[in-house]
Design an enzyme around this catalytic site. Structure first.
Site, PDB file in Angstrom:
ATOM      1  N   LYS A   1       0.812  -1.398   0.363  1.00 17.34           N
ATOM      2  CA  LYS A   1      -0.079   0.194  -0.102  1.00 17.34           C
ATOM      3  C   LYS A   1       0.955   1.205  -0.084  1.00 17.34           C
ATOM      4  O   LYS A   1       0.584   2.605  -0.590  1.00 17.34           O
ATOM      5  CB  LYS A   1      -0.664  -0.069   1.303  1.00 17.34           C
ATOM      6  CG  LYS A   1      -1.470   1.542   1.343  1.00 17.34           C
ATOM      7  CD  LYS A   1      -1.926   1.365   2.794  1.00 17.34           C
ATOM      8  CE  LYS A   1      -1.787   1.943   3.920  1.00 17.34           C
ATOM      9  NZ  LYS A   1      -1.671   2.749   4.770  1.00 17.34           N
ATOM     10  N   ASN A   2       1.879   1.041   0.418  1.00 20.72           N
ATOM     11  CA  ASN A   2       2.512   2.781   1.221  1.00 20.72           C
ATOM     12  C   ASN A   2       3.658   2.987   0.226  1.00 20.72           C
ATOM     13  O   ASN A   2       4.333   3.608  -0.646  1.00 20.72           O
ATOM     14  CB  ASN A   2       3.008   2.670   2.101  1.00 20.72           C
ATOM     15  CG  ASN A   2       1.904   2.817   3.660  1.00 20.72           C
ATOM     16  OD1 ASN A   2       1.306   2.934   3.228  1.00 20.72           O
ATOM     17  ND2 ASN A   2       3.073   2.390   4.609  1.00 20.72           N
TER      18      ASN A   2
ATOM     19  N   CYS B   1      -4.538  12.954  13.228  1.00 18.49           N
ATOM     20  CA  CYS B   1      -5.789  11.438  12.548  1.00 18.49           C
ATOM     21  C   CYS B   1      -5.356  10.784  13.959  1.00 18.49           C
ATOM     22  O   CYS B   1      -4.737  11.365  15.164  1.00 18.49           O
ATOM     23  CB  CYS B   1      -4.556  10.719  11.588  1.00 18.49           C
ATOM     24  SG  CYS B   1      -3.215  10.241  11.720  1.00 18.49           S
TER      25      CYS B   1
ATOM     26  N   ARG C   1      -8.386  -0.400   4.368  1.00 20.28           N
ATOM     27  CA  ARG C   1      -7.806   0.045   4.067  1.00 20.28           C
ATOM     28  C   ARG C   1      -6.714  -0.249   3.559  1.00 20.28           C
ATOM     29  O   ARG C   1      -5.596   0.150   2.617  1.00 20.28           O
ATOM     30  CB  ARG C   1      -7.284   1.398   4.443  1.00 20.28           C
ATOM     31  CG  ARG C   1      -8.331   2.569   5.233  1.00 20.28           C
ATOM     32  CD  ARG C   1      -8.372   2.818   6.441  1.00 20.28           C
ATOM     33  NE  ARG C   1      -7.364   4.374   5.270  1.00 20.28           N
ATOM     34  CZ  ARG C   1      -7.225   5.165   5.874  1.00 20.28           C
ATOM     35  NH1 ARG C   1      -7.931   5.727   6.595  1.00 20.28           N
ATOM     36  NH2 ARG C   1      -6.561   6.606   4.852  1.00 20.28           N
TER      37      ARG C   1
ATOM     38  N   ARG D   1       0.536  14.805  13.251  1.00 24.23           N
ATOM     39  CA  ARG D   1       0.887  14.429  11.903  1.00 24.23           C
ATOM     40  C   ARG D   1       1.023  16.054  11.328  1.00 24.23           C
ATOM     41  O   ARG D   1       0.391  16.247  10.165  1.00 24.23           O
ATOM     42  CB  ARG D   1       0.671  14.024  11.250  1.00 24.23           C
ATOM     43  CG  ARG D   1       0.697  12.358  12.040  1.00 24.23           C
ATOM     44  CD  ARG D   1      -0.332  11.188  11.196  1.00 24.23           C
ATOM     45  NE  ARG D   1       0.443  10.525  10.301  1.00 24.23           N
ATOM     46  CZ  ARG D   1      -0.202   9.316   9.542  1.00 24.23           C
ATOM     47  NH1 ARG D   1      -1.651   9.002   9.571  1.00 24.23           N
ATOM     48  NH2 ARG D   1       1.157   9.191   8.156  1.00 24.23           N
TER      49      ARG D   1
ATOM     50  N   ASP E   1       4.883   1.158  11.618  1.00 22.99           N
ATOM     51  CA  ASP E   1       4.483   0.379  11.259  1.00 22.99           C
ATOM     52  C   ASP E   1       3.739  -1.344  11.890  1.00 22.99           C
ATOM     53  O   ASP E   1       2.503  -1.732  11.299  1.00 22.99           O
ATOM     54  CB  ASP E   1       3.727   0.175   9.829  1.00 22.99           C
ATOM     55  CG  ASP E   1       3.243   1.507   9.667  1.00 22.99           C
ATOM     56  OD1 ASP E   1       3.125   2.766  10.474  1.00 22.99           O
ATOM     57  OD2 ASP E   1       3.801   1.872   7.906  1.00 22.99           O
TER      58      ASP E   1
HETATM   59  C1  EPZ Z   1       4.776   7.002   6.245  1.00 22.10           C
HETATM   60  O1  EPZ Z   1       3.364   7.908   7.102  1.00 22.10           O
HETATM   61  C2  EPZ Z   1       3.450   5.897   6.249  1.00 22.10           C
HETATM   62  N1  EPZ Z   1       2.357   6.215   5.521  1.00 22.10           N
HETATM   63  C3  EPZ Z   1       2.910   5.622   7.133  1.00 22.10           C
HETATM   64  O2  EPZ Z   1       2.376   4.088   7.633  1.00 22.10           O
HETATM   65  C4  EPZ Z   1       3.957   5.234   8.411  1.00 22.10           C
HETATM   66  O3  EPZ Z   1       4.273   4.950   9.871  1.00 22.10           O
HETATM   67  C5  EPZ Z   1       5.439   6.304   8.355  1.00 22.10           C
HETATM   68  O4  EPZ Z   1       5.427   6.573   7.226  1.00 22.10           O
HETATM   69  C6  EPZ Z   1       6.176   6.274   9.344  1.00 22.10           C
HETATM   70  O5  EPZ Z   1       6.696   4.879   8.703  1.00 22.10           O
HETATM   71  C7  EPZ Z   1       2.613   6.174   4.141  1.00 22.10           C
HETATM   72  O6  EPZ Z   1       3.565   5.813   3.056  1.00 22.10           O
HETATM   73  C8  EPZ Z   1       1.182   6.350   3.173  1.00 22.10           C
HETATM   74  P1  EPZ Z   1       6.534  10.713   7.907  1.00 22.10           P
HETATM   75  P2  EPZ Z   1       4.056   9.798   6.950  1.00 22.10           P
HETATM   76  O7  EPZ Z   1       6.161  11.866   7.605  1.00 22.10           O
HETATM   77  O8  EPZ Z   1       5.129   9.830   6.025  1.00 22.10           O
HETATM   78  C9  EPZ Z   1       6.934  13.407  11.767  1.00 22.10           C
HETATM   79  C10 EPZ Z   1       0.261   2.433   8.126  1.00 22.10           C
HETATM   80  O9  EPZ Z   1      -0.283   2.651   8.663  1.00 22.10           O
HETATM   81  N2  EPZ Z   1       6.111  14.688  10.868  1.00 22.10           N
HETATM   82  O10 EPZ Z   1       7.950  10.156   7.519  1.00 22.10           O
HETATM   83  O11 EPZ Z   1       3.011  10.523   6.933  1.00 22.10           O
HETATM   84  C11 EPZ Z   1       5.016  13.010  11.433  1.00 22.10           C
HETATM   85  O12 EPZ Z   1       4.706  13.895  12.382  1.00 22.10           O
HETATM   86  C12 EPZ Z   1       1.128   4.554   7.446  1.00 22.10           C
HETATM   87  O13 EPZ Z   1       0.268   2.506   6.524  1.00 22.10           O
HETATM   88  C13 EPZ Z   1       6.908  16.230  11.205  1.00 22.10           C
HETATM   89  O14 EPZ Z   1       6.756  15.968  11.734  1.00 22.10           O
HETATM   90  O15 EPZ Z   1       4.818  10.025   7.818  1.00 22.10           O
HETATM   91  C14 EPZ Z   1       5.912  11.659  12.346  1.00 22.10           C
HETATM   92  O16 EPZ Z   1       6.503  11.992  13.542  1.00 22.10           O
HETATM   93  C15 EPZ Z   1       0.730   4.702   9.069  1.00 22.10           C
HETATM   94  N3  EPZ Z   1       6.828  17.234   9.983  1.00 22.10           N
HETATM   95  C16 EPZ Z   1       7.394  11.982  12.087  1.00 22.10           C
HETATM   96  O17 EPZ Z   1       7.386  13.096  11.013  1.00 22.10           O
HETATM   97  C17 EPZ Z   1       5.972  16.537   8.754  1.00 22.10           C
HETATM   98  O18 EPZ Z   1       6.542  18.284   7.853  1.00 22.10           O
HETATM   99  C18 EPZ Z   1       7.705  10.500  10.655  1.00 22.10           C
HETATM  100  O19 EPZ Z   1       6.558  10.362   9.901  1.00 22.10           O
HETATM  101  C19 EPZ Z   1       5.941  15.479   8.205  1.00 22.10           C
HETATM  102  C20 EPZ Z   1       6.544  14.937   9.495  1.00 22.10           C
END
Ligand code: EPZ
Length: 429
Positions: A22-23, A126, A408, A131, A316
């Site tokens: 998915k990701n 969420c 999902r 996030r 995850d």
């Molecule tokens: C991706 O989310 C995945 N989603 C998530 O999978 C996964 O948990 C996550 O990466 C971490 O591996 C998809 O690929 C669709 P991040 P993403 O930006 O990209 C902070 C699932 O269950 N952050 O790497 O949204 C954020 O809050 C999902 O399949 C900022 O602070 O995650 C978090 O603490 C859930 N500012 C950390 O970075 C920003 O602008 C990592 O989030 C962006 C992120």
């Protein structure tokens, strides 16, 4: 609303085919906005999020076509999906769509790069955390965009197109890396992204972009060098195997005992996770085209785990390994460092008899001898599937509510598990 009923106690034996990730599929689909030619994506998982993103992309002008339909499937389901954004007809991604799926915010980069403008709703928080999107905005500004945040929308403009720049992320973000990398492929000159996410799905997107004509060096490392091109073209790409689905079924086998081969996947996607599984006393072997996982009733050893960006232990799989540790022979510590609120499964696992206490970002999981069935529900995808894993060994009947979370991200979950002997079925009202 659908529910899932599980009667626990059966071992798992057999073969489970692993779907495309998915990701990986979601950012790959979004990459279709970068070209007016067709992007054909093979090994697409059939998931609610994939269908939703097809609808979101159609709103921007993308035509979607589906190939390789299986008998009885409708026009939106197929293993190969063609996406062609010959003309971008709308650069607005509205609240009612972006709020349904956070990853759709990532259209910001490709729309800005191709059209010089984008207006994308803020995704909001969420269940697993607040996030924020600051890293997305920072990187688009470095590439020359003017950004305003107005009435819940990010309004981004780059009248003369984007230009290359040096982006140093203060924190690893998968989504911000995807978005910046896509934008940089059409920016003028060179972009360097430092502290880029190294998740295999980022590498998969980069490989697809290269097939589309992008020039990217450093794929798989935290330092990406991208030479912008005037245009990208169509391509065909096979979606990477889902490492989280792989790990989830490996944990299900570890939980119930038995012997299952997971096909179409690879141990190389999951080194840190597999090391922990072996430490817990589970047998894991790389085999041709997959992974064999078995456990023969020996005690499960407790673990100490901390989630980290790749190549560390994936957030995850945190909920699912916690389900396994509820039955370990001792106390495990599980620290969540990526999201601040990703312990929503703790109270539901407790309904099944688990003994877990929370201390800030750390869960102390005291192993118990038995779990028992109960009615449970979860607030996100991975939390939901951790309850399925626990239900597979819980005595009696477990009913899982809010099954739409599972739909999902897990293709044919009940069919894959019941083919290996689990007593699991969906109940539709
Ligand atoms: C991706 O989310 C995945 N989603 C998530 O999978 C996964 O948990 C996550 O990466 C971490 O591996 C998809 O690929 C669709 P991040 P993403 O930006 O990209 C902070 C699932 O269950 N952050 O790497 O949204 C954020 O809050 C999902 O399949 C900022 O602070 O995650 C978090 O603490 C859930 N500012 C950390 O970075 C920003 O602008 C990592 O989030 C962006 C992120």
């Amino acid at each position: 609303m659908d529910r899932i009923r599980i009667r626990g106690g059966n071992k798992l034996n057999g073969t489970i085919p692993i779907s495309g990730a998915k990701n990986a599929a979601l950012p790959l689909m979004i990459a279709s906005l970068l070209t007016d030619e067709m992007l054909r994506l093979k090994n697409m998982p059939q998931l609610a999020d994939v269908l939703l993103l097809q609808r979101i992309l159609r709103n921007h002008g993308t035509d979607t076509s589906v190939f390789g339909k299986r008998a009885g499937e409708n026009n939106e389901n197929g293993e190969t999906v063609g996406l062609m954004a010959a003309d971008i007809v709308d650069t607005v991604a509205p609240y009612n769509l972006v709020s349904k799926m956070r990853a759709s915010f990532w259209v910001l980069g490709p729309l800005l790069a191709r059209c010089g403008e984008a207006k994308v709703s803020l995704p909001g928080g969420c269940a697993i955390g607040t996030r924020p999107v600051d890293l997305f905005l920072m990187s688009m500004e470095i590439l020359g965009a003017e950004i305003d945040v107005d009435a819940g929308y990010v309004v981004a403009k780059a009248k003369n197109g984007l230009h290359g720049g040096r982006i140093v992320f203060p924190k690893v973000s998968v989504g911000a890396t995807h978005c910046a990398m896509m934008a940089a492929t059409l920016a003028k000159g060179e972009t360097v992204i430092e502290n880029a996410a190294r998740e295999p799905e980022v590498g998969d997107l980069a490989s697809c972009l290269v097939k589309m004509g992008a020039q990217i060096e450093g794929i798989g490392t935290s330092s990406l060098h991208i030479q912008g091109k005037d245009r990208l073209h169509g391509a065909e790409h096979t979606v990477l195997a889902d490492r989280i689905e792989t790990g989830t079924y490996a944990l299900a086998v570890a939980m119930t005992g038995g012997d299952v081969t997971l096909t179409g996947t690879s141990t190389q996607l999951l080194d840190a996770f597999i090391a922990k599984l072996i430490e817990a006393g589970v047998n894991v072997e790389a085999v041709d085209n997959g992974i064999q996982v078995s456990r023969n009733g020996t005690n499960l050893m407790p673990l100490s785990i901390e989630t980290q960006p790749y190549p560390g232990f994936p957030t995850d799989l945190q909920a699912q390994i916690m389900a396994l540790m509820t039955m370990a022979n001792g106390t495990s510590t599980i620290r969540e460092t990526i999201f601040e609120n990703r312990f929503m499964h703790v109270q539901e696992l407790a309904r099944l008899g688990a003994d877990i206490s929370l201390q800030g970002d750390t869960a102390l999981v005291h192993g118990v001898k038995k779990l028992h069935g109960a009615e449970v529900m979860a607030t996100d995808l991975r939390a939901s599937v951790s309850l399925v894993i626990a239900g597979l060994v819980a005595r009696g009947e477990t009913i899982l509510h809010r099954v739409y979370h599972l739909d999902r991200g897990f293709e044919s979950l009940e069919a894959k598990l019941s083919a290996c002997g689990a007593d699991i079925e969906r109940i539709s009202d």
